[in-house]
Design a protein around this motif. Structure first.
Motif, PDB file in Angstrom:
ATOM      1  N   ALA A   3       2.117  41.576  22.724  1.00  0.00           N
ATOM      2  CA  ALA A   3       2.052  41.332  21.280  1.00  0.00           C
ATOM      3  C   ALA A   3       3.316  40.605  20.838  1.00  0.00           C
ATOM      4  O   ALA A   3       4.429  41.024  21.174  1.00  0.00           O
ATOM      5  CB  ALA A   3       1.911  42.640  20.526  1.00  0.00           C
ATOM      6  N   MET A   4       3.136  39.534  20.084  1.00  0.00           N
ATOM      7  CA  MET A   4       4.253  38.697  19.643  1.00  0.00           C
ATOM      8  C   MET A   4       4.154  38.451  18.145  1.00  0.00           C
ATOM      9  O   MET A   4       3.051  38.417  17.571  1.00  0.00           O
ATOM     10  CB  MET A   4       4.220  37.350  20.364  1.00  0.00           C
ATOM     11  N   ALA A   5       5.300  38.254  17.500  1.00  0.00           N
ATOM     12  CA  ALA A   5       5.288  37.740  16.128  1.00  0.00           C
ATOM     13  C   ALA A   5       4.837  36.287  16.181  1.00  0.00           C
ATOM     14  O   ALA A   5       5.353  35.499  16.976  1.00  0.00           O
ATOM     15  CB  ALA A   5       6.682  37.839  15.520  1.00  0.00           C
ATOM     16  N   ILE A   6       3.855  35.926  15.338  1.00  0.00           N
ATOM     17  CA  ILE A   6       3.238  34.599  15.442  1.00  0.00           C
ATOM     18  C   ILE A   6       3.388  33.765  14.178  1.00  0.00           C
ATOM     19  O   ILE A   6       2.878  32.647  14.107  1.00  0.00           O
ATOM     20  CB  ILE A   6       1.744  34.712  15.790  1.00  0.00           C
ATOM     21  N   GLY A   7       4.085  34.286  13.152  1.00  0.00           N
ATOM     22  CA  GLY A   7       4.285  33.490  11.944  1.00  0.00           C
ATOM     23  C   GLY A   7       2.970  33.015  11.347  1.00  0.00           C
ATOM     24  O   GLY A   7       1.967  33.737  11.299  1.00  0.00           O
ATOM     25  N   SER A   8       2.959  31.769  10.919  1.00  0.00           N
ATOM     26  CA  SER A   8       1.804  31.222  10.194  1.00  0.00           C
ATOM     27  C   SER A   8       0.551  31.044  11.045  1.00  0.00           C
ATOM     28  O   SER A   8      -0.489  30.650  10.513  1.00  0.00           O
ATOM     29  CB  SER A   8       2.184  29.875   9.574  1.00  0.00           C
ATOM     30  N   PRO A  55      -5.900  45.608  16.848  1.00  0.00           N
ATOM     31  CA  PRO A  55      -5.855  45.313  15.404  1.00  0.00           C
ATOM     32  C   PRO A  55      -5.007  46.289  14.598  1.00  0.00           C
ATOM     33  O   PRO A  55      -4.454  45.908  13.561  1.00  0.00           O
ATOM     34  CB  PRO A  55      -7.336  45.364  14.992  1.00  0.00           C
ATOM     35  N   ASP A  56      -4.871  47.545  15.047  1.00  0.00           N
ATOM     36  CA  ASP A  56      -4.082  48.495  14.273  1.00  0.00           C
ATOM     37  C   ASP A  56      -2.633  48.044  14.139  1.00  0.00           C
ATOM     38  O   ASP A  56      -1.955  48.360  13.161  1.00  0.00           O
ATOM     39  CB  ASP A  56      -4.119  49.878  14.928  1.00  0.00           C
ATOM     40  N   GLN A  57      -2.142  47.305  15.123  1.00  0.00           N
ATOM     41  CA  GLN A  57      -0.769  46.808  15.043  1.00  0.00           C
ATOM     42  C   GLN A  57      -0.641  45.699  14.012  1.00  0.00           C
ATOM     43  O   GLN A  57       0.415  45.517  13.402  1.00  0.00           O
ATOM     44  CB  GLN A  57      -0.313  46.295  16.409  1.00  0.00           C
ATOM     45  N   PHE A  59       1.089  39.822  14.009  1.00  0.00           N
ATOM     46  CA  PHE A  59       1.245  40.042  15.444  1.00  0.00           C
ATOM     47  C   PHE A  59      -0.042  39.744  16.200  1.00  0.00           C
ATOM     48  O   PHE A  59      -1.140  40.116  15.778  1.00  0.00           O
ATOM     49  CB  PHE A  59       1.671  41.491  15.715  1.00  0.00           C
ATOM     50  N   ALA A  60       0.112  39.094  17.350  1.00  0.00           N
ATOM     51  CA  ALA A  60      -1.017  38.819  18.239  1.00  0.00           C
ATOM     52  C   ALA A  60      -0.461  38.413  19.597  1.00  0.00           C
ATOM     53  O   ALA A  60       0.676  37.951  19.710  1.00  0.00           O
ATOM     54  CB  ALA A  60      -1.913  37.719  17.686  1.00  0.00           C
ATOM     55  N   SER A  61      -1.271  38.569  20.620  1.00  0.00           N
ATOM     56  CA  SER A  61      -0.916  38.102  21.950  1.00  0.00           C
ATOM     57  C   SER A  61      -1.499  36.713  22.175  1.00  0.00           C
ATOM     58  O   SER A  61      -2.338  36.233  21.402  1.00  0.00           O
ATOM     59  CB  SER A  61      -1.456  39.061  23.015  1.00  0.00           C
ATOM     60  N   ALA A  62      -1.080  36.081  23.256  1.00  0.00           N
ATOM     61  CA  ALA A  62      -1.649  34.769  23.602  1.00  0.00           C
ATOM     62  C   ALA A  62      -3.137  34.880  23.871  1.00  0.00           C
ATOM     63  O   ALA A  62      -3.917  33.994  23.486  1.00  0.00           O
ATOM     64  CB  ALA A  62      -0.918  34.195  24.812  1.00  0.00           C
ATOM     65  N   THR A  63      -3.572  35.959  24.515  1.00  0.00           N
ATOM     66  CA  THR A  63      -5.011  36.120  24.760  1.00  0.00           C
ATOM     67  C   THR A  63      -5.771  36.373  23.461  1.00  0.00           C
ATOM     68  O   THR A  63      -6.915  35.924  23.320  1.00  0.00           O
ATOM     69  CB  THR A  63      -5.269  37.258  25.757  1.00  0.00           C
TER      70      THR A  63
END
Length: 430
Positions: free
Chosen positions: A172-177, A264-266, A333-337
């Motif tokens: 999980a990464m911070a992904i901004g816009s 999604p809870d994150q 937050f989201a991962s690359a996948t």
């Protein structure tokens, strides 16, 4: 937020970047032309002497500070300029020049004024050859960046995305816009279901703290298509918050699950840009701490309870513009996948969302033209950078590429990250 990424790519476009370097056996250049070709190495290496080298005509179109940004980005992508390569003069004023960098050979069309002292009136980058590049090298450089990184490439087809290369792809990464793709997905879903039309009008607002539309009249009538284009191509925060609330936060949140987010809870609820940056304000430290440790339903209740403290006028942009601020607590937050799954959903259901994603390709236009289609959305703020591409090759095959870089301790070298992603895309396009 992600506007700085687009600016890096547009600086290259200012110099009319094309695609390939092919220099046949050179014709003997004149002494003046040869001298200007030799001086180009120095002009590309460090700031200085631009007003003596370029004509006023050139500098009217490409001011010195913009030229220096382009030269710096070339160095970030290819290393230091080392030496002059082949020089070919095709006419009295124009020809082709190669500059050998540490990691590539870059070609230029160079045009010199016929009148003494023969200043440069035209310079066009015509492409680069990266020596012995590979996806493994690109991933190794991404992994070596300070902070934490994530990267994934997938082939898209009839079934689920198939990963071809990955580095911490499920982190999980911070992904901004980049979260704005979820809003675009919900709009595309609503149009596909017949609940909305791209041509529907809604009033602009509530506005956020930045973006072109911030200065438009309050409640100006805007089509959903115009708002979506501003949100994706310009990363306009006022367009974003308008769409998120008009479509319904509950529906946009549900779309995060529909498109395949693994945790999604994150990530929920998806904050407006005004809420996110208001929560980062020092005065709202108590709210930020409560929000960061709460479950999604408690977070939603907190947003309602503290709504008056989380408006755009409570955001002091200067306090978050220079250093990373709460990027591990208050973000999207989201991962690359996760991002690749969302890109694949848009490929199958996006409809008119796909041309919107292609307005701003995120990389130099010449590199974008290697693809039959290139859709993009990224995100950035101090300490956060993400780039996400939906791409169709000239042979019809689809690829999705997602990468994120987070560093809570320092600003990021955005030009370096753009260069790495450009190399990855160019390798995949071949």
């Amino acid at each position: 937020m992600s506007g700085r990424i687009a600016m890096v790519a547009r600086l290259f476009a200012t110099l009319l970047i094309l695609l390939s370097v092919v220099l046949p056996a050179s014709a003997a250049p004149s002494p003046t032309y040869q001298a200007r070709a030799e001086q180009l190495v120095r002009i590309l290496t460090a700031p200085g002497e631009e007003t003596a080298y370029f004509s006023s005509l050139f500098l009217d179109s490409v001011p010195v500070d913009r030229w220096r940004a382009v030269a710096a980005d070339l160095r970030a992508q290819h290393g230091k300029p080392l030496t002059l390569g082949a020089v070919r003069q095709d006419s009295a004023t124009a020809g082709q020049v190669e500059i050998r960098y540490e990691r590539a050979t870059v070609g230029f069309t160079l045009v010199v004024a016929p009148q003494p002292p023969g200043r440069v009136v035209g310079l066009r980058i015509v492409g680069a050859r990266t020596a012995n590049d590979s996806m493994a090298k690109v991933m190794a450089e991404i992994a070596a960046l300070p902070g934490v990184t994530s990267f994934a490439v997938a082939t898209l087809g009839d079934g689920p995305p198939q990963l071809r290369a990955a580095h911490r792809a499920d982190a999980a990464m911070a992904i901004g816009s980049s979260f704005k793709l979820t809003i675009l997905s919900e709009l595309a879903r609503a149009v596909e279901a017949g609940e909305r039309r791209w041509s529907d009008f809604i009033p602009l607002g509530p506005k956020s703290f930045s973006g072109r539309l911030l200065h438009w009249p309050d409640r100006a009538p805007m089509t959903l298509h115009s708002l979506a284009t501003a949100m994706i191509a310009e990363s306009d925060n006022s367009a974003t918050d308008t769409l998120l609330l008009a479509l319904g936060r509950d529906k946009v949140d549900a779309m995060l699950v529909t498109t395949g987010h693994a945790n999604p809870d994150q990530a929920l609820p998806l904050l407006t840009t005004a809420e996110a940056f208001a929560l980062k304000m020092p005065a709202n430290g108590d709210l930020r701490r409560r929000y960061a440790t709460a479950a999604p339903d408690a977070r939603r209740a907190l947003l309602q309870e503290a709504a008056s403290r989380l408006t755009a006028d409570k955001v002091d942009v200067g306090s978050v513009a220079e250093t990373p601020t709460a990027i591990e607590e208050i973000e999207w937050f989201a991962s690359a996948t996760d991002m690749i799954a969302q890109l694949d959903w848009l490929r199958n259901h996006g409809g008119d969302a796909l041309p919107i994603m292609a307005v701003e390709p995120g990389i130099a236009p010449a590199d974008a033209r290697r693809w039959a289609y290139l859709g993009y959305k990224g995100g950035s703020e101090p300490g956060v950078m993400a780039m996400n591409f939906l791409a169709r090759r000239q042979d019809g095959q689809w690829r999705a590429i997602s990468a994120s870089w987070n560093n809570s301790a320092a600003r990021l070298d955005e030009a370096r990250f753009v260069a790495l992603m450009t190399r990855a895309l160019n390798l995949l396009a071949e």
